[in-house]
Write a protein that holds these residues in place. Structure first.
Motif, PDB file in Angstrom:
ATOM      1  N   PRO A   1      50.088  30.871 -81.731  1.00  0.00           N
ATOM      2  CA  PRO A   1      50.838  31.030 -82.977  1.00  0.00           C
ATOM      3  C   PRO A   1      50.526  29.956 -84.024  1.00  0.00           C
ATOM      4  O   PRO A   1      50.747  30.175 -85.214  1.00  0.00           O
ATOM      5  CB  PRO A   1      52.306  30.941 -82.536  1.00  0.00           C
ATOM      6  N   ASP A   2      49.974  28.819 -83.583  1.00  0.00           N
ATOM      7  CA  ASP A   2      49.686  27.717 -84.506  1.00  0.00           C
ATOM      8  C   ASP A   2      48.223  27.628 -84.920  1.00  0.00           C
ATOM      9  O   ASP A   2      47.882  26.853 -85.805  1.00  0.00           O
ATOM     10  CB  ASP A   2      50.108  26.391 -83.879  1.00  0.00           C
ATOM     11  N   ASP A   3      47.361  28.378 -84.256  1.00  0.00           N
ATOM     12  CA  ASP A   3      45.930  28.313 -84.547  1.00  0.00           C
ATOM     13  C   ASP A   3      45.347  29.701 -84.339  1.00  0.00           C
ATOM     14  O   ASP A   3      45.138  30.139 -83.208  1.00  0.00           O
ATOM     15  CB  ASP A   3      45.261  27.293 -83.608  1.00  0.00           C
ATOM     16  N   ARG A   4      45.074  30.397 -85.419  1.00  0.00           N
ATOM     17  CA  ARG A   4      44.631  31.788 -85.307  1.00  0.00           C
ATOM     18  C   ARG A   4      43.268  31.946 -84.627  1.00  0.00           C
ATOM     19  O   ARG A   4      42.903  33.035 -84.212  1.00  0.00           O
ATOM     20  CB  ARG A   4      44.621  32.461 -86.676  1.00  0.00           C
ATOM     21  N   ARG A   5      42.519  30.851 -84.504  1.00  0.00           N
ATOM     22  CA  ARG A   5      41.220  30.932 -83.821  1.00  0.00           C
ATOM     23  C   ARG A   5      41.347  30.765 -82.320  1.00  0.00           C
ATOM     24  O   ARG A   5      40.421  31.075 -81.587  1.00  0.00           O
ATOM     25  CB  ARG A   5      40.287  29.835 -84.346  1.00  0.00           C
ATOM     26  N   ALA A   6      42.487  30.265 -81.852  1.00  0.00           N
ATOM     27  CA  ALA A   6      42.648  29.899 -80.451  1.00  0.00           C
ATOM     28  C   ALA A   6      43.385  30.984 -79.658  1.00  0.00           C
ATOM     29  O   ALA A   6      44.161  31.762 -80.213  1.00  0.00           O
ATOM     30  CB  ALA A   6      43.408  28.585 -80.347  1.00  0.00           C
ATOM     31  N   LYS A   7      43.138  30.979 -78.362  1.00  0.00           N
ATOM     32  CA  LYS A   7      43.839  31.861 -77.422  1.00  0.00           C
ATOM     33  C   LYS A   7      44.560  31.009 -76.398  1.00  0.00           C
ATOM     34  O   LYS A   7      44.040  30.003 -75.928  1.00  0.00           O
ATOM     35  CB  LYS A   7      42.851  32.775 -76.697  1.00  0.00           C
ATOM     36  N   ASN A   8      45.774  31.425 -76.062  1.00  0.00           N
ATOM     37  CA  ASN A   8      46.523  30.796 -74.979  1.00  0.00           C
ATOM     38  C   ASN A   8      46.452  31.709 -73.775  1.00  0.00           C
ATOM     39  O   ASN A   8      46.449  32.944 -73.911  1.00  0.00           O
ATOM     40  CB  ASN A   8      47.972  30.564 -75.381  1.00  0.00           C
ATOM     41  N   ILE A   9      46.421  31.120 -72.588  1.00  0.00           N
ATOM     42  CA  ILE A   9      46.227  31.888 -71.367  1.00  0.00           C
ATOM     43  C   ILE A   9      47.510  31.872 -70.542  1.00  0.00           C
ATOM     44  O   ILE A   9      48.099  30.831 -70.301  1.00  0.00           O
ATOM     45  CB  ILE A   9      45.068  31.295 -70.534  1.00  0.00           C
ATOM     46  N   PHE A  10      47.900  33.068 -70.069  1.00  0.00           N
ATOM     47  CA  PHE A  10      49.114  33.225 -69.266  1.00  0.00           C
ATOM     48  C   PHE A  10      48.803  34.030 -68.005  1.00  0.00           C
ATOM     49  O   PHE A  10      47.970  34.928 -68.023  1.00  0.00           O
ATOM     50  CB  PHE A  10      50.182  33.978 -70.073  1.00  0.00           C
ATOM     51  N   LEU A  11      49.515  33.713 -66.946  1.00  0.00           N
ATOM     52  CA  LEU A  11      49.436  34.506 -65.719  1.00  0.00           C
ATOM     53  C   LEU A  11      50.178  35.824 -65.929  1.00  0.00           C
ATOM     54  O   LEU A  11      51.155  35.865 -66.685  1.00  0.00           O
ATOM     55  CB  LEU A  11      50.078  33.741 -64.553  1.00  0.00           C
ATOM     56  N   THR A  12      49.736  36.878 -65.280  1.00  0.00           N
ATOM     57  CA  THR A  12      50.444  38.153 -65.383  1.00  0.00           C
ATOM     58  C   THR A  12      51.297  38.363 -64.143  1.00  0.00           C
ATOM     59  O   THR A  12      51.185  37.655 -63.169  1.00  0.00           O
ATOM     60  CB  THR A  12      49.464  39.326 -65.532  1.00  0.00           C
TER      61      THR A  12
END
Length: 96
Positions: free
Chosen positions: A85-96
């Motif tokens: 949400p703070d950096d449109r170029r970045a991705k955050n990774i989450f477990l499913t």
């Protein structure tokens, strides 16, 4: 003086580590995961939601190597990439 290699502590530690890796790899194959992929999942378990670049840095691997692991893990529904949400170029990774 000749040293019996079986009494060498370093050799024993190395051999135990090798056997543990072999056993872990054998068991993880049942889930279709590699040791490297398990490493990603374990790191995310402790730091879920990290940016992809920070995850690569914390694992001491290149971003492209991590991206390949994440591609496979995402395809197999182990993880999900979300826009930061703070950096449109970045991705955050989450477990499913």
């Amino acid at each position: 003086m000749k040293t019996d290699i079986r009494n060498n502590f370093g050799f024993v530690i190395h051999d135990v580590a090798r056997l543990l890796r072999w056993d872990f790899d054998r068991k993880s194959q049942e889930l279709g995961l590699t040791r490297a992929q398990w490493s990603v999942l374990a790191r995310l378990h402790h730091s879920e939601g990290m940016q992809q670049k920070n995850l690569a840095r914390s694992m001491d691997i290149t971003p492209i190597t991590l991206a390949r692991h994440l591609d496979k893990l995402e395809k197999d529904n182990w993880v999900k990439r979300r826009d930061d949400p703070d950096d449109r170029r970045a991705k955050n990774i989450f477990l499913t």
